[in-house]
Design an enzyme around this catalytic site. Structure first.
Site, PDB file in Angstrom:
ATOM      1  N   GLU A  85      47.839  18.335 -54.038  1.00  0.00           N
ATOM      2  CA  GLU A  85      48.369  19.123 -55.161  1.00  0.00           C
ATOM      3  C   GLU A  85      49.732  18.640 -55.607  1.00  0.00           C
ATOM      4  O   GLU A  85      50.009  18.560 -56.807  1.00  0.00           O
ATOM      5  CB  GLU A  85      48.431  20.607 -54.797  1.00  0.00           C
ATOM      6  CG  GLU A  85      47.089  21.329 -54.841  1.00  0.00           C
ATOM      7  CD  GLU A  85      46.223  21.072 -53.617  1.00  0.00           C
ATOM      8  OE1 GLU A  85      46.739  20.477 -52.642  1.00  0.00           O
ATOM      9  OE2 GLU A  85      45.040  21.456 -53.635  1.00  0.00           O
ATOM     10  N   HIS A 138      42.980  32.728 -50.997  1.00  0.00           N
ATOM     11  CA  HIS A 138      42.199  32.508 -52.226  1.00  0.00           C
ATOM     12  C   HIS A 138      42.261  33.706 -53.163  1.00  0.00           C
ATOM     13  O   HIS A 138      41.308  33.983 -53.880  1.00  0.00           O
ATOM     14  CB  HIS A 138      40.731  32.203 -51.884  1.00  0.00           C
ATOM     15  CG  HIS A 138      40.527  30.935 -51.124  1.00  0.00           C
ATOM     16  ND1 HIS A 138      40.753  30.830 -49.778  1.00  0.00           N
ATOM     17  CD2 HIS A 138      40.124  29.713 -51.532  1.00  0.00           C
ATOM     18  CE1 HIS A 138      40.493  29.596 -49.377  1.00  0.00           C
ATOM     19  NE2 HIS A 138      40.121  28.893 -50.420  1.00  0.00           N
TER      20      HIS A 138
END
Lengths: 347, 332
Positions: free
Chosen positions: B68, B135
């Site tokens: 990322e 999440h």
């Protein structure tokens, strides 16, 4: 051959070559004298900054590239006008080669309103894409993915420009270095990473940072070709960078150079580097890149002492002017602190 | 209107609206490209980018290694060179791995050296899907105080479409959060000819007289549900959907509060250090003399997001919790 397969690292003095001759080059005399001028401008500008720091005129920290000038100057000199550089704090020479004036550096360090950032940021922390310069990032390793993206943009547009950035031995331990190198390799973008192995990350010697001897070994893990270069030989750095840039430009994907050198001062001006064994400084002082290059110019009959002195006089004159300019420059108006957070309007 | 505009009005899901916005901007501007994990052949973890590799090819739909920070940094570099990258995080939680790139670098370049960074960072956010702590993030508060960033967090399909296209055209780094609970549950009609909607403007989601609920994203729908219950009791709440958290439409907030004289900020974030706290502070500073009740916040527990449905339901705000708090404020 401009590179050496044997490690030149500070931790392995036993295998350090005693080679005095610099790398072979086809660079004409005028170019070599230009390199000399940049090397001296780099060192003498930093000497001026040290004096200004001691006078309290530099309001933040001061970082030196003493002993490493050949890396910045030699590598930046190998780039074309449309290539982009992401320098780090010890790459003053790269900025000078890209056309940055000493007064820009002086006003940055002195936080004056006339500085390239108008007083908003410090030292070398500015960029100018018109001159192919991206701002340094203090978080080490971060420039590697960012310059991979600069290289990606060139590839995206079908342009043949190359991106080049630097990393120190310490910075190669970061996640961003790993992510950036791997991404650049997978995306096959024209990126050249110059890894400066200068022996210390702040106070931590290389053997306390990694279990490998050569930073070039890291490149192997990414499938990126790498070479080890004598970082105190400006011609070796120039020739190796020229070759790496040429390969990247031709579509060969990223390249890495490990340049062996030594940091001749502390991490910053406040740091007396008392943790460095004095004999290391002595050994590397004998390999000073500027003194070596001067001897090369004399041995090869490329310049007389009088010609070199004329260059030095010109460098000093330029620095006198720019130091005066910086000292006479006003502080920024306080309300400037509010300006420029956002770009206005649509693109 | 150009060929990039939508044709006749069509009903789409929230998710389809986002995919269409990406495709329409890519058709309109060759500088726009997508980069992230599995955005190409797979079409993204939630299939937002499905079909885009076929239409635009691997040059403009770029699959990356799991990195990322790396691909965010590369997108920043490409943006500085004049391209218009759209970064997808597989779950917005993972933007934490790129925090340095986003906050320290992307957000500061314009200020520090005048370099614009036209960039969109987008991904699925939010809870209520048993995603647990890694999440289910609502990361707006982490970025709200970071200078130089914009934050968009839409509640409707139309807003998702128009605001995403505006975010891609904006010359600044824009965080675009997509509540995954809305992806396939919320549908909307994209009006004929819709291209962009302006960033920084709130939307009046419901008019009312008794209290203003300031909210955004999935919580707009929770507020609407509570409003129906409360209306049956004779309480009419006004709902201001901020749509863009940064810049924040403070004028719309204050205008509504000055009308209803009561304010409640509803958000899907732990209350401590929340964006809701900033909204409440603005109201307290600038509309204090209009208030008939304290400014209230209804949000999540100050805990990580729990997994088991009874725990997550207890953690999240809902219509019943909101209605209960509104009743206290209106009767108090």
């Amino acid at each position: 051959m401009t590179t050496s397969a044997s490690p030149l690292g500070p931790l392995h003095p036993d295998v350090e070559p005693r080679r005095e001759r610099l790398a072979a080059t086809a660079l004409p005399r005028e170019s070599q004298l230009e390199l000399y001028r940049y090397l001296q401008l780099n060192r003498r500008l930093e000497d001026r900054l040290t004096n200004l720091y001691r006078q309290g005129k530099v309001v933040g920290g001061l970082y030196s590239s003493r002993g490493q000038e050949a890396i910045s100057v030699g590598s930046a000199y190998a780039l074309g006008p449309r290539d982009v550089v992401g320098p780090l704090i010890r790459n003053l020479g790269s900025l000078l080669v890209r056309g940055v004036a000493p007064r820009e550096i002086l006003t940055q360090y002195m936080a004056r309103g006339t500085s390239p950032t108008g007083g908003k940021d410090c030292n070398l922390h500015f960029g100018d894409l018109a001159r192919g310069l991206v701002s340094p990032i203090s978080m080490l390793g971060a420039l590697v993915p960012v310059l991979a993206g600069v290289a990606l943009a060139a590839k995206y547009r079908g342009e043949d420009s190359v991106a080049l950035t630097y990393i120190g031995d310490g910075g190669t331990s970061t996640g961003d270095f790993h992510e950036g190198m791997n991404l650049a390799a997978v995306l096959e973008v024209p990126l050249v990473v110059v890894a400066e192995h200068n022996g210390y990350a702040y106070s931590t010697p290389t053997e306390r940072q990694m279990k490998i001897k050569d930073l070039a070994q890291r490149a192997v893990a990414y499938g990126i070709p790498a070479r080890i270069v004598d970082g105190n030989d400006v011609l070796a750095v120039y020739e190796a960078t020229r070759q790496a840039v040429s390969e990247a430009r031709a579509g060969g994907g990223p390249r890495m150079l490990e340049v062996k050198t030594f940091r001749m001062k502390g991490h910053a001006e406040h740091d007396d580097a008392g943790y460095v064994p004095p004999e290391l400084f002595e050994r590397w002082r004998a390999r000073d890149p500027i003194a070596r290059f001067e001897r090369h110019l004399a041995d090869e009959g490329l310049a007389t002492r009088a010609e070199l002195d004329a260059i030095l006089a010109d460098v000093d004159r330029r620095l006198d002017e720019d130091v005066d300019f910086a000292l006479a420059s006003p502080w920024p108006p306080p309300e400037r602190a509010l300006e420029g957070v956002y770009e206005e309007g649509e693109t | 209107m150009s060929a990039t505009a939508t044709g006749a009005a069509t009903e789409v899901t929230f998710l389809e609206a986002i995919g269409r916005a990406l495709a329409d901007e890519m058709r309109a501007d060759d500088r726009v490209f997508l980069i992230g994990e599995d955005v190409g052949r797979y079409g993204g973890a939630f299939r937002v980018t499905a079909g885009l590799l076929d239409e635009f090819g691997p040059r403009r739909v770029i699959d990356t290694p799991i990195s990322e920070s790396g691909f965010t940094g590369a997108a920043i570099g490409a943006a500085m060179m004049g391209l218009r990258p759209v970064v997808e995080y597989q779950f917005i939680d993972f933007i934490a791995n790129a925090f340095d790139m986003v906050v320290n670098f992307a957000g500061t370049n314009r200020y520090r050296w005048g370099q614009k960074v036209p960039l969109v960072l987008r991904g699925p956010s939010g809870g209520r899907v048993s995603g647990s702590a890694f999440h289910s993030a609502n990361p707006e508060a982490y970025f709200h105080r970071a200078p130089g960033l914009k934050i968009v967090y839409p509640a409707t399909a139309e807003d998702a479409y128009g605001l995403l296209r505006a975010a891609i055209r904006d010359p600044n780094p824009v965080l675009f959060f997509e509540h995954k609970y809305l992806y396939r549950r919320v549908k909307g009609t994209l009006p004929e000819g819709l291209e962009t909607l302006p960033l920084g403007r709130a939307r009046l989601a419901r008019a009312g007289r008794d209290l203003t609920v300031i909210t955004w994203s999935a919580m707009v729908h929770v507020a609407l549900e509570a409003a129906a219950t409360l209306a049956a009791e004779g309480i009419e709440i006004e709902i201001v959907d901020l749509r863009t958290l940064k810049p924040m439409d403070e004028a719309a907030i204050l205008a509504s509060v000055e009308k209803t004289n009561r304010a409640l900020v509803l958000s899907e974030e732990p209350v401590t250090g929340s964006v809701a706290g900033d909204v409440a502070a603005r109201i307290a500073e600038r509309a204090f003399w209009s208030l008939d009740a304290p400014v209230a916040r209804v949000g999540c527990l100050d805990t990580p997001v729990p997994y088991s449905p009874p725990l997550e339901d207890f953690y999240l705000p809902n219509a019943a919790k909101l209605a209960a708090r509104v009743r206290e404020l209106v009767s108090g």
